[in-house]
Design a protein around this motif. Structure first.
Motif, mmCIF file in Angstrom:
data_model
loop_
_atom_site.group_PDB
_atom_site.id
_atom_site.type_symbol
_atom_site.label_atom_id
_atom_site.label_comp_id
_atom_site.label_asym_id
_atom_site.label_seq_id
_atom_site.Cartn_x
_atom_site.Cartn_y
_atom_site.Cartn_z
ATOM 1 N N ALA A 1 0.853 -1.186 0.000
ATOM 2 C CA ALA A 1 0.000 0.000 0.000
ATOM 3 C C ALA A 1 0.890 1.237 0.000
ATOM 4 C CB ALA A 1 -0.903 0.000 1.224
ATOM 5 N N LEU A 2 0.359 2.340 -0.502
ATOM 6 C CA LEU A 2 1.083 3.607 -0.465
ATOM 7 C C LEU A 2 0.830 4.294 0.872
ATOM 8 C CD1 LEU A 2 2.809 5.649 -2.106
ATOM 9 C CD2 LEU A 2 0.648 6.750 -2.756
ATOM 10 N N ASN A 3 1.906 4.713 1.529
ATOM 11 C CA ASN A 3 1.805 5.433 2.799
ATOM 12 C C ASN A 3 2.491 6.783 2.645
ATOM 13 O OD1 ASN A 3 1.338 5.877 5.624
ATOM 14 N ND2 ASN A 3 3.464 5.319 6.029
ATOM 15 N N GLU A 4 1.699 7.851 2.624
ATOM 16 C CA GLU A 4 2.248 9.188 2.416
ATOM 17 C C GLU A 4 2.777 9.748 3.736
ATOM 18 O OE1 GLU A 4 -0.571 11.672 0.408
ATOM 19 O OE2 GLU A 4 -1.017 10.173 -1.139
ATOM 20 N N VAL A 5 4.032 10.217 3.719
ATOM 21 C CA VAL A 5 4.676 10.750 4.928
ATOM 22 C C VAL A 5 5.281 12.117 4.618
ATOM 23 C CG1 VAL A 5 5.150 8.477 5.921
ATOM 24 C CG2 VAL A 5 6.830 9.520 4.392
ATOM 25 N N ARG A 6 5.567 12.867 5.663
ATOM 26 C CA ARG A 6 6.194 14.188 5.523
ATOM 27 C C ARG A 6 7.304 14.344 6.555
ATOM 28 N NH1 ARG A 6 3.551 17.819 2.328
ATOM 29 N NH2 ARG A 6 1.400 17.320 1.683
ATOM 30 N N GLY A 7 8.201 15.291 6.292
ATOM 31 C CA GLY A 7 9.240 15.636 7.261
ATOM 32 C C GLY A 7 10.281 14.564 7.485
ATOM 33 N N VAL A 8 10.561 13.769 6.459
ATOM 34 C CA VAL A 8 11.544 12.689 6.578
ATOM 35 C C VAL A 8 12.709 12.954 5.628
ATOM 36 C CG1 VAL A 8 9.855 10.946 7.312
ATOM 37 C CG2 VAL A 8 10.264 11.326 4.867
ATOM 38 N N PRO A 9 13.910 12.390 5.905
ATOM 39 C CA PRO A 9 15.074 12.677 5.058
ATOM 40 C C PRO A 9 15.154 11.812 3.805
ATOM 41 C CG PRO A 9 15.733 11.363 6.933
ATOM 42 C CD PRO A 9 14.283 11.689 7.138
ATOM 43 N N ASN B 1 7.619 10.253 0.534
ATOM 44 C CA ASN B 1 7.760 11.609 1.073
ATOM 45 C C ASN B 1 7.011 12.591 0.177
ATOM 46 O OD1 ASN B 1 8.519 14.072 2.075
ATOM 47 N ND2 ASN B 1 10.727 13.714 1.921
ATOM 48 N N VAL B 2 5.795 12.954 0.570
ATOM 49 C CA VAL B 2 4.968 13.818 -0.275
ATOM 50 C C VAL B 2 5.268 15.306 -0.079
ATOM 51 C CG1 VAL B 2 3.108 12.138 -0.578
ATOM 52 C CG2 VAL B 2 3.058 13.682 1.392
ATOM 53 N N ASP B 3 6.340 15.620 0.661
ATOM 54 C CA ASP B 3 6.860 16.991 0.617
ATOM 55 C C ASP B 3 7.497 17.256 -0.749
ATOM 56 O OD1 ASP B 3 6.115 17.650 3.215
ATOM 57 O OD2 ASP B 3 7.990 16.901 4.075
ATOM 58 N N LEU B 4 7.815 16.186 -1.468
ATOM 59 C CA LEU B 4 8.344 16.272 -2.829
ATOM 60 C C LEU B 4 7.211 16.096 -3.829
ATOM 61 C CD1 LEU B 4 11.338 13.870 -2.168
ATOM 62 C CD2 LEU B 4 11.607 16.285 -2.744
ATOM 63 N N HIS B 5 7.417 16.523 -5.070
ATOM 64 C CA HIS B 5 6.452 16.202 -6.114
ATOM 65 C C HIS B 5 7.100 15.243 -7.107
ATOM 66 C CE1 HIS B 5 8.256 20.116 -7.576
ATOM 67 N NE2 HIS B 5 8.470 19.352 -8.642
ATOM 68 N N PHE B 6 6.269 14.424 -7.763
ATOM 69 C CA PHE B 6 6.764 13.323 -8.574
ATOM 70 C C PHE B 6 6.108 13.308 -9.947
ATOM 71 C CE2 PHE B 6 6.809 12.109 -4.113
ATOM 72 C CZ PHE B 6 8.122 11.691 -3.936
ATOM 73 N N THR B 7 6.916 13.080 -10.965
ATOM 74 C CA THR B 7 6.368 12.760 -12.282
ATOM 75 C C THR B 7 5.985 11.281 -12.278
ATOM 76 O OG1 THR B 7 8.519 12.090 -13.179
ATOM 77 C CG2 THR B 7 7.916 14.432 -13.385
ATOM 78 N N ARG B 8 5.269 10.856 -13.314
ATOM 79 C CA ARG B 8 4.931 9.429 -13.428
ATOM 80 C C ARG B 8 6.213 8.600 -13.526
ATOM 81 N NH1 ARG B 8 4.375 5.540 -17.340
ATOM 82 N NH2 ARG B 8 2.708 3.988 -17.032
ATOM 83 N N SER B 9 7.183 9.082 -14.272
ATOM 84 C CA SER B 9 8.445 8.353 -14.419
ATOM 85 C C SER B 9 9.172 8.229 -13.087
ATOM 86 C CB SER B 9 9.340 9.046 -15.446
ATOM 87 O OG SER B 9 8.739 9.049 -16.725
ATOM 88 N N ALA B 10 9.126 9.278 -12.264
ATOM 89 C CA ALA B 10 9.776 9.228 -10.952
ATOM 90 C C ALA B 10 9.082 8.236 -10.033
ATOM 91 C CB ALA B 10 9.782 10.614 -10.317
ATOM 92 N N LEU B 11 7.749 8.240 -10.037
ATOM 93 C CA LEU B 11 7.015 7.308 -9.188
ATOM 94 C C LEU B 11 7.217 5.875 -9.674
ATOM 95 C CD1 LEU B 11 5.175 7.092 -6.732
ATOM 96 C CD2 LEU B 11 3.205 7.348 -8.260
ATOM 97 N N LYS B 12 7.283 5.691 -10.986
ATOM 98 C CA LYS B 12 7.555 4.361 -11.540
ATOM 99 C C LYS B 12 8.891 3.840 -11.019
ATOM 100 C CE LYS B 12 7.298 3.438 -16.092
ATOM 101 N NZ LYS B 12 7.749 3.342 -17.521
ATOM 102 N N HIS B 13 9.913 4.697 -11.065
ATOM 103 C CA HIS B 13 11.223 4.286 -10.562
ATOM 104 C C HIS B 13 11.155 3.883 -9.095
ATOM 105 C CE1 HIS B 13 15.297 4.337 -9.088
ATOM 106 N NE2 HIS B 13 14.990 5.341 -8.290
ATOM 107 N N LEU B 14 10.446 4.645 -8.276
ATOM 108 C CA LEU B 14 10.370 4.327 -6.849
ATOM 109 C C LEU B 14 9.624 3.026 -6.597
ATOM 110 C CD1 LEU B 14 9.737 7.916 -5.470
ATOM 111 C CD2 LEU B 14 11.856 6.583 -5.314
ATOM 112 N N VAL B 15 8.565 2.776 -7.359
ATOM 113 C CA VAL B 15 7.850 1.500 -7.246
ATOM 114 C C VAL B 15 8.802 0.349 -7.576
ATOM 115 C CG1 VAL B 15 6.061 0.061 -8.322
ATOM 116 C CG2 VAL B 15 5.538 2.410 -7.648
ATOM 117 N N CYS B 16 9.579 0.519 -8.639
ATOM 118 C CA CYS B 16 10.522 -0.532 -9.024
ATOM 119 C C CYS B 16 11.647 -0.679 -7.997
ATOM 120 C CB CYS B 16 11.105 -0.230 -10.403
ATOM 121 S SG CYS B 16 9.910 -0.418 -11.748
#
Length: 398
Positions: A195-203, A218-233
């Motif tokens: 599951a996706l767990n959105e957090v803030r204030g983390v390094p 870390n949803v203090d950042l913004h993500f493109t689809r390509s960036a989120l794809k990389h993180l999922v992988c």
């Protein structure tokens, strides 16, 4: 999963190495009570082998050093090659960890070379400039032709940013496709999901919270689809979660030596763990378009820049403001990401592991790019089914 050509010596050394490492983890946790150099994370943050290799009870670090010396001696009888190289690197890493847990002060150079197992130096300027040039070309191909390179990177990321309300659905769609590809190309992951767990204030940018079944983002950042794809992988399929599932099954069936259970250890193994994650999109053949190519090249640039910045900050004594300016001007990262890198580098034990991303990614990428199609199965089996340092992985021969 294919069965490795393992000897009884390999199995015994793997058993002893695993017991030693998890015993060190338990001793450090017990003595530090969550306030040591690793806080509450421990030497092995996620360990799935309690029933396969239980932790021995060490009463002090003298017992640990005694077993380290015995394993050093046993390793001298292993034939030269990848297995011996890994054992030598891992034992040096564990010996360094024990010294830090005992309270010894080590330089950033010593931690990089002896704990993480990577060179104590910044990434060369030539490599960074080459990555910047590639990003420049890719952005022009995508229609981003006006403004400085930094301005175009920021504009590209802003134009492609996923709206907050769309993060969850996009994550689930990407995870489903990543799992389908992982099941076909790497390992059947069954009904495992996250599951996706959105957090803030983390390094950190994202984290595999395997035991909770969630990917922290870390949803203090913004993500493109390509960036989120990389993180999922990186975190899930075919990265950290997949490696945990694979190694547990392989150890249980006797298809791998027990030390594969140490895949999350804060030791020299961390480089290849992060390399698998950072090469995840490539390992499942999922570069779809120019936007993916931009992000993956940008990710490599930021990994290289973060490695250099950590050295400048902790090895060369640069001020944090100067380090932030270097990261801003070199990597074009978001301010929250830059602040996170500076915080990460300053951690006594974990800080040097910033370099594990760049060097692990380079090791996995280099071998992946040189193998022939008929060697792929052996490469995947070696990558996931054995523990490696960057040095031992680079010795791969199908």
């Amino acid at each position: 999963m294919p069965t490795h050509d393992m000897t009884l010596q390999d199995q015994e050394l793997g058993q002893r190495l695993t017991a030693l490492t998890i015993g060190m983890d338990q001793l450090e946790r017990r003595l530090s009570r969550g306030h040591g150099v690793l806080d509450s994370e421990g030497l092995v943050p996620i360990y799935l082998g309690q029933d396969l290799v239980p932790a021995p009870t060490y009463h002090d670090w003298e017992e640990v050093h005694s077993e380290l010396a015995a394993l050093d001696q046993a390793t001298r009888h292993v034939a030269p090659g990848p297995r011996r190289a890994f054992l030598e690197d891992m034992l040096r890493s564990l010996r360094t960890a024990a010294r830090l847990f005992e309270g010894e002060e080590l330089s950033f150079r010593e931690k990089l070379e002896q704990l993480v197992g990577v060179p104590a130096e910044p990434v060369s300027e030539a490599v960074i400039h080459d990555l910047q040039a590639r990003i420049d070309t890719l952005l022009q191909d995508a229609g981003y032709r006006s403004g400085t390179l930094a301005e175009r990177v920021h504009r590209w990321e802003a134009d492609g940013a996923i709206a907050s309300a769309d993060l969850g659905p996009t994550f689930r769609a990407l995870m489903d496709e990543a799992q389908r590809r992982t099941d076909a190309l790497i390992y059947p992951t069954g009904d495992y999901t996250m599951a996706l767990n959105e957090v803030r204030g983390v390094p950190f940018t994202a984290r595999c919270n395997f035991n909770a079944g969630q990917m922290d983002l870390n949803v203090d950042l913004h993500f493109t689809r390509s960036a989120l794809k990389h993180l999922v992988c990186h975190e899930v399929f075919p990265g950290h979660s997949t490696q945990l599932l694979y190694t547990r099954a392989a150890a249980e069936r006797g298809e791998s030596t027990p030390d594969v259970l140490l895949c999350t250890a804060n030791a020299v193994t961390g480089c290849v763990q992060e390399g698998i994650g950072d090469q995840g999109v490539h390992l499942i053949d999922w570069i779809e378009d120019t936007h993916d190519a931009i992000h993956m090249t940008l990710r490599r640039l930021r990994s290289a820049s973060a490695t250099s910045a950590a050295w400048y900050q902790m090895g060369a004594g640069w001020s944090e403001d100067r380090v932030r300016a270097f990261l801003r001007d070199t990597s074009y990262g978001q301010p929250v990401w830059i602040d996170g890198r500076v915080r990460f580098a300053s951690y006594s034990f974990r800080g040097p592991f910033i370099a594990s991303y760049w060097h692990g990614d380079e090791a996995v990428r280099t071998v992946r790019e040189r193998i022939r199609p008929d060697q792929r199965a052996a490469f995947i089996d070696t990558l996931y089914g054995q523990m490696h340092s960057p040095r031992s992985l680079m010795m791969f021969q199908a």
